[in-house]
Design a protein around this motif. Sequence first.
Motif, PDB file in Angstrom:
ATOM      1  N   VAL B 110       3.347  -5.097  -3.655  1.00 19.96           N
ATOM      2  CA  VAL B 110       2.042  -5.726  -3.412  1.00 19.96           C
ATOM      3  C   VAL B 110       0.953  -4.739  -3.097  1.00 19.96           C
ATOM      4  N   GLY B 111       1.301  -3.581  -2.577  1.00 18.81           N
ATOM      5  CA  GLY B 111       0.261  -2.624  -2.255  1.00 18.81           C
ATOM      6  C   GLY B 111       0.837  -1.372  -1.645  1.00 18.81           C
ATOM      7  N   GLY B 112      -0.040  -0.412  -1.375  1.00 16.13           N
ATOM      8  CA  GLY B 112       0.393   0.850  -0.800  1.00 16.13           C
ATOM      9  C   GLY B 112      -0.162   1.019   0.604  1.00 16.13           C
ATOM     10  N   LEU B 113       0.454   1.942   1.359  1.00 15.91           N
ATOM     11  CA  LEU B 113      -0.004   2.165   2.728  1.00 15.91           C
ATOM     12  C   LEU B 113      -1.450   2.674   2.759  1.00 15.91           C
ATOM     13  N   GLN B 114      -1.849   3.474   1.745  1.00 16.69           N
ATOM     14  CA  GLN B 114      -3.199   4.003   1.736  1.00 16.69           C
ATOM     15  C   GLN B 114      -4.238   2.879   1.648  1.00 16.69           C
ATOM     16  N   ASP B 115      -3.981   1.895   0.776  1.00 21.43           N
ATOM     17  CA  ASP B 115      -4.910   0.770   0.641  1.00 21.43           C
ATOM     18  C   ASP B 115      -5.004  -0.005   1.951  1.00 21.43           C
ATOM     19  N   MET B 116      -3.853  -0.135   2.631  1.00 24.60           N
ATOM     20  CA  MET B 116      -3.861  -0.859   3.896  1.00 24.60           C
ATOM     21  C   MET B 116      -4.661  -0.105   4.942  1.00 24.60           C
ATOM     22  N   LEU B 117      -4.460   1.231   5.003  1.00 21.73           N
ATOM     23  CA  LEU B 117      -5.213   2.048   5.964  1.00 21.73           C
ATOM     24  C   LEU B 117      -6.711   1.948   5.692  1.00 21.73           C
ATOM     25  N   ASP B 118      -7.055   2.021   4.401  1.00 18.46           N
ATOM     26  CA  ASP B 118      -8.469   1.982   4.027  1.00 18.46           C
ATOM     27  C   ASP B 118      -9.114   0.649   4.407  1.00 18.46           C
ATOM     28  N   LYS B 123      -8.557   2.966  10.460  1.00 13.01           N
ATOM     29  CA  LYS B 123      -7.790   3.753   9.484  1.00 13.01           C
ATOM     30  C   LYS B 123      -6.384   4.109   9.983  1.00 13.01           C
ATOM     31  N   LYS B 124      -5.838   3.298  10.868  1.00 15.51           N
ATOM     32  CA  LYS B 124      -4.481   3.583  11.345  1.00 15.51           C
ATOM     33  C   LYS B 124      -3.722   2.285  11.605  1.00 15.51           C
ATOM     34  N   PHE B 125      -2.407   2.436  11.804  1.00 17.98           N
ATOM     35  CA  PHE B 125      -1.549   1.283  12.083  1.00 17.98           C
ATOM     36  C   PHE B 125      -1.231   1.201  13.568  1.00 17.98           C
ATOM     37  N   PRO B 126      -0.951  -0.002  14.064  1.00 19.03           N
ATOM     38  CA  PRO B 126      -0.388  -0.069  15.418  1.00 19.03           C
ATOM     39  C   PRO B 126       0.952   0.682  15.438  1.00 19.03           C
ATOM     40  N   LEU B 127       1.318   1.201  16.593  1.00 16.94           N
ATOM     41  CA  LEU B 127       2.511   2.057  16.676  1.00 16.94           C
ATOM     42  C   LEU B 127       3.770   1.419  16.098  1.00 16.94           C
TER      43      LEU B 127
END
Lengths: 337, 385
Positions: B110-118, B123-127
């Motif tokens: 469905v998608g990549g981590l970069q798209d999610m960060l963007d 620009k980051k994820f919860p721990l």
Amino acid sequence: MSISYDTRPSNYQICSLLGECTTKIGAVYSARHLSSNTVVALKKYNLEKITREDTALIQEEIILMRQLCHPNVLPCLTAFVSGHTIVAVTPLMGYGSCHDIMMRHFSAGLPEPAIACILRAVITALGYLHSKAIIHRAVRASHILISTDGNVVLTGLRYSCRLLSEGGRWLRKVHMFPPSTLPNLNWLSPELLQQNLEGYSEKCDVYSFGVMGCELANGIVPFWDTPTTFMLTEKMRGASPQLIDCTTFVHSANQGYITEDDYMRAVSERKFSENFHSLCETCMEREAVKRPRPHQLLSHPFLKGAPHSSALPSLLLPAIPIVDSGVLEVQGTFYYY
Amino acid sequence: MFFHRVNSNEIIYQARRKKCKMIGKYVMGDLLGEGSYGKVKELLDSETLCRRAAKILKKRKLRRIPNGEQNVQREIQLLKLLKHKNVIELVDVLYNNEKEKMYIVMEYCVGGLQDMLDSTPSKKFPLWQAHGYFCQLIDGLGYLHSNGIVHKDIKPGNLLLTLDGTLKISDLGVAEALDIFAPDDTCFTSQGSPAFQPPEIANGLEKFAGFKIDIWSSGVTLFNLTTGKYPFEGDNIYRLFECIGRCQMTIPEDLDDSLRNLLAGMLHKEPEARFNLQQIRHHPWFIRKPARTTDGVCVPPLRGDHLHSMTVLPYLLEFHYGDHNSSSTQFITERQLNEEKKIAEQEACANNKGSSSSGTHNHKRSWKRPTSCLSVKNLPSCRPS
């Protein structure tokens, strides 16, 4: 029953071949357990002929069957490896699967009281599985077996999945499209087939249950003659399959997909009860949330009025169960199971 | 001559018809994204109904990229051998010689981590979410390394997610399979993304230990996932490499000590002193799962669709129903008529008696008319089973 079935291959004497498993990777035999002098069914898989994925699925199925205990779920009495074969020992189901019964004796579908009786047992089994956070994902006539005394059991747990996360948390939805589900596509619910982030829940079994209702009544699964992609678009549009009787049969001279005249006559003259129609319809609601849960379905008038399972053998006549010989004489021809 | 003036708002554009296109047994869907070598489109396997994604490569375009064709062939070779939960699975490779196109069919993500960060302001994820992805990355990397493969391009953009949130390491275009008789993991080339390169490459060393490159870039990835920043930055590639080469970085103070320790271990200047996979797996931060305190970052919608539904469906609808959408081909059965009559009667009844007797039966069933099977066209590769 307090007979303990051991894992010594020499203690099981094979009587006859009953048939193949749905995916043709294993063979089912009837066999005599010598020390208890009882008859059981043996499911044999040749390890040299099956893929690693299949081996894993069979292993998971046996482990799961050993963990479950319900009168309407086929148990695994014991399992062992003998030479190159995996052997799973289960009780012998004299009538075989509902699919087999229809193929041999009821090409236009089973009688309505028999269906009611079968469906009630299956929905009880599904209620049990769902309470254990298991989604069956392969509810279909070939996975419903009937014993000589009319007890109906659900099998085919190979395709099931858990509604649990890796940490053991109960999940609301799962997303995985089962990789080995090709033979079950026609029975699957729209939300399972659509494979998006919405995911699917145990309600997908209720949809398949409705499709199986149609299968048992019509003698053939809906969409059997249409392209797979058309089945998908129909389900996505919310067009649900129907029971074919005089109220739904479309009289059309050039509707060439059912060519058997006997079949046409049989379906165009019969009439299923309103309750049966409504049961199938409510199970195959496009929106999963609108479908009832298994325990709610148990109080549906169609299933409430179902005859007791002890009446099933008489309802299934002329089909007769195999006991232990494995060879039956039916109308002058020998049927080898 | 007279020109009729038309306001641009008044123009009704005819919706482009979604013409169904087949590639082998696959039905073509919409664009999912653009990779480094070409487009990625969605496909649907018309036999199994499983969603797929295909990298579409044009030979002409490939020839213009240095090592283009070589890289693609190598990626196919490698992917064919690999099978792991956290490594993208190659399903099929199709060629169209006339159009000089190549389709690399892979499992659908469905998608990549970069798209999610963007898609997030920080620009980051919860721990807890970063931890989950990092563990899967290490699992996948462990598998690749045990098969003698150095990925060389680990970064959030190459980490994709399936529908159920399983991380898949993808894009093995610049990966290197070590010779099975090679004494160690020495590599001589690297074509990965600059910001994720280790000091030994930034300093232009002739040869370097392959596995430790992936450890370094995984460290940069973890840094990025948890802080939203990069450990090394520079206005241009020379400045960047200078910065990496000196290995000058500051790990934000607000991270907890065990994470800081893990990052420092993975981003150690000396490859020999840098953590190996075993050390990472046994590291306290890796072992201890952070509590799920906040909502996770979701996969951003594709063209407004949050659910990422099948884009193949409109094409199939057009194919199967097309101009038959008009009511002329529909059949009405007796049961439908009765049902409609009954509903009408009930309504009339309810109206007569007022609101008190709104009926115990729920007859608000919507009748779904079965379509005639005659209007169904067969897909060329569909088996009428």
